[in-house]
Each structure stands twice: as structure tokens, then as C-alpha cells.
Write a protein that holds these residues in place. Structure first.
Motif, PDB file in Angstrom:
ATOM      1  N   GLY A  13      12.204 -12.960  16.469  1.00 56.31           N
ATOM      2  CA  GLY A  13      12.338 -12.013  15.372  1.00 56.31           C
ATOM      3  C   GLY A  13      11.361 -10.867  15.503  1.00 56.31           C
ATOM      4  N   MET A  14      11.595  -9.856  14.688  1.00 57.15           N
ATOM      5  CA  MET A  14      10.767  -8.663  14.757  1.00 57.15           C
ATOM      6  C   MET A  14      10.814  -7.928  13.427  1.00 57.15           C
ATOM      7  SD  MET A  14      11.152  -5.818  17.680  1.00 57.15           S
ATOM      8  CE  MET A  14       9.674  -5.565  18.581  1.00 57.15           C
ATOM      9  N   PHE A  15       9.685  -7.325  13.044  1.00 53.69           N
ATOM     10  CA  PHE A  15       9.625  -6.481  11.863  1.00 53.69           C
ATOM     11  C   PHE A  15      10.004  -5.055  12.238  1.00 53.69           C
ATOM     12  CE2 PHE A  15       6.904  -9.871  10.303  1.00 53.69           C
ATOM     13  CZ  PHE A  15       7.272  -9.949   8.976  1.00 53.69           C
ATOM     14  N   PHE A  16      10.725  -4.385  11.347  1.00 49.99           N
ATOM     15  CA  PHE A  16      11.051  -2.968  11.485  1.00 49.99           C
ATOM     16  C   PHE A  16      10.615  -2.275  10.203  1.00 49.99           C
ATOM     17  CE2 PHE A  16      13.970  -5.236  14.214  1.00 49.99           C
ATOM     18  CZ  PHE A  16      13.941  -4.492  15.376  1.00 49.99           C
ATOM     19  N   PHE A  76       6.636  -0.017  14.353  1.00 48.10           N
ATOM     20  CA  PHE A  76       5.251   0.003  13.896  1.00 48.10           C
ATOM     21  C   PHE A  76       5.213   0.522  12.461  1.00 48.10           C
ATOM     22  CE2 PHE A  76       6.176   3.888  16.194  1.00 48.10           C
ATOM     23  CZ  PHE A  76       5.767   4.877  15.313  1.00 48.10           C
ATOM     24  N   PRO A  77       4.257   0.030  11.651  1.00 50.09           N
ATOM     25  CA  PRO A  77       4.199   0.453  10.248  1.00 50.09           C
ATOM     26  C   PRO A  77       3.726   1.897  10.114  1.00 50.09           C
ATOM     27  CG  PRO A  77       2.395  -1.046  10.741  1.00 50.09           C
ATOM     28  CD  PRO A  77       3.257  -0.980  11.967  1.00 50.09           C
ATOM     29  N   PRO A  78       4.083   2.543   9.008  1.00 51.71           N
ATOM     30  CA  PRO A  78       3.611   3.911   8.785  1.00 51.71           C
ATOM     31  C   PRO A  78       2.104   3.920   8.539  1.00 51.71           C
ATOM     32  CG  PRO A  78       4.930   3.160   6.927  1.00 51.71           C
ATOM     33  CD  PRO A  78       4.975   2.093   7.964  1.00 51.71           C
ATOM     34  N   HIS A  79       1.478   5.040   8.853  1.00 49.47           N
ATOM     35  CA  HIS A  79       0.037   5.186   8.628  1.00 49.47           C
ATOM     36  C   HIS A  79      -0.250   5.304   7.136  1.00 49.47           C
ATOM     37  CE1 HIS A  79      -0.815   5.692  12.854  1.00 49.47           C
ATOM     38  NE2 HIS A  79       0.121   6.620  12.938  1.00 49.47           N
ATOM     39  N   ALA A 111       0.809  -1.222   0.000  1.00 49.56           N
ATOM     40  CA  ALA A 111       0.000   0.000   0.000  1.00 49.56           C
ATOM     41  C   ALA A 111       0.844   1.274   0.000  1.00 49.56           C
ATOM     42  CB  ALA A 111      -0.945  -0.003   1.201  1.00 49.56           C
ATOM     43  N   GLN A 112       1.743   1.410   0.951  1.00 49.00           N
ATOM     44  CA  GLN A 112       2.524   2.639   1.090  1.00 49.00           C
ATOM     45  C   GLN A 112       3.864   2.587   0.372  1.00 49.00           C
ATOM     46  OE1 GLN A 112       1.858   0.639   3.743  1.00 49.00           O
ATOM     47  NE2 GLN A 112       0.643   1.738   5.241  1.00 49.00           N
ATOM     48  N   ARG A 113       4.282   1.423  -0.064  1.00 50.15           N
ATOM     49  CA  ARG A 113       5.606   1.217  -0.648  1.00 50.15           C
ATOM     50  C   ARG A 113       6.711   1.499   0.374  1.00 50.15           C
ATOM     51  NH1 ARG A 113       6.356  -1.843  -4.303  1.00 50.15           N
ATOM     52  NH2 ARG A 113       8.115  -0.734  -5.138  1.00 50.15           N
ATOM     53  N   ALA A 114       6.367   1.433   1.645  1.00 59.54           N
ATOM     54  CA  ALA A 114       7.349   1.654   2.705  1.00 59.54           C
ATOM     55  C   ALA A 114       8.216   0.406   2.858  1.00 59.54           C
ATOM     56  CB  ALA A 114       6.640   1.962   4.023  1.00 59.54           C
ATOM     57  N   ARG A 115       9.480   0.615   3.150  1.00 62.02           N
ATOM     58  CA  ARG A 115      10.411  -0.500   3.336  1.00 62.02           C
ATOM     59  C   ARG A 115      10.182  -1.179   4.682  1.00 62.02           C
ATOM     60  NH1 ARG A 115      14.288  -1.268  -0.110  1.00 62.02           N
ATOM     61  NH2 ARG A 115      14.846   0.349  -1.574  1.00 62.02           N
ATOM     62  N   PHE A 116      10.451  -2.489   4.704  1.00 58.74           N
ATOM     63  CA  PHE A 116      10.412  -3.237   5.956  1.00 58.74           C
ATOM     64  C   PHE A 116      11.519  -4.271   5.935  1.00 58.74           C
ATOM     65  CE2 PHE A 116       7.940  -5.978   3.207  1.00 58.74           C
ATOM     66  CZ  PHE A 116       8.358  -7.246   3.567  1.00 58.74           C
TER      67      PHE A 116
END
Length: 82
Positions: free
Chosen positions: A52-55, A66-69, A34-39
């Protein structure tokens, strides 16, 4: 922004890397559709097991847990006042 606030390495140290961690590795990386934000998904392996953990990288360049809005529609009052 404070020094080191955007640094992924510092976040990994804070959340996943106590003194007993044997190794840390990036398991998965990509962009959110959706946002094309990197993770990135980072895993820490310790004698007690792995975890493990998502960034997520935000538009300001900071990495956070936490993911971007999503972008939401907004109304600009200044444009209507003219």
C-alpha cells in the motif's frame, strides 16, 4: 500542468498496479490535521502479497506521493520598501 498529472488513477497505476495485481482498493481516506490536506491510503493485492501507499492532494489539485509542505512565515520585501 500536464494532462493527467493530477490524476490519482494514473499515480496508482504507476506505483502500485503492475500487470499481476488482482485488486486495488482505498483502505483509508481523510484530511491531515495541520494543513487539512486530503490523503488516501490505497492497497494493491497481488499473488505475491499486498502493498500500500499514501497519496496526498496538494493545493494546486495534484495528487503526489509526498505530503504538502506546512505553511511557513515569510517576509515580503515589497511591503517594506514602500
Amino acid at each position: 500542468m500536464k494532462s493527467g498529472e493530477a490524476c490519482l488513477h494514473r499515480l496508482v497505476d504507476k506505483w502500485l498496479a503492475p500487470a499481476t495485481v488482482l485488486s486495488v482498493r482505498v483502505v483509508r481516506s481523510g484530511r491531515m490535521p495541520a494543513q487539512r490536506a486530503r490523503f488516501v491510503y490505497i492497497e494493491a493485492i497481488a499473488p505475491s502479497g499486498s502493498r500500500g501507499m499514501f497519496f496526498f492532494r496538494h493545493q494546486d489539485g495534484c495528487w503526489r506521493v509526498f505530503p504538502p509542505h506546512d505553511a511557513r512565515p515569510s517576509l515580503c520585501v515589497d511591503a517594506l520598501a514602500a
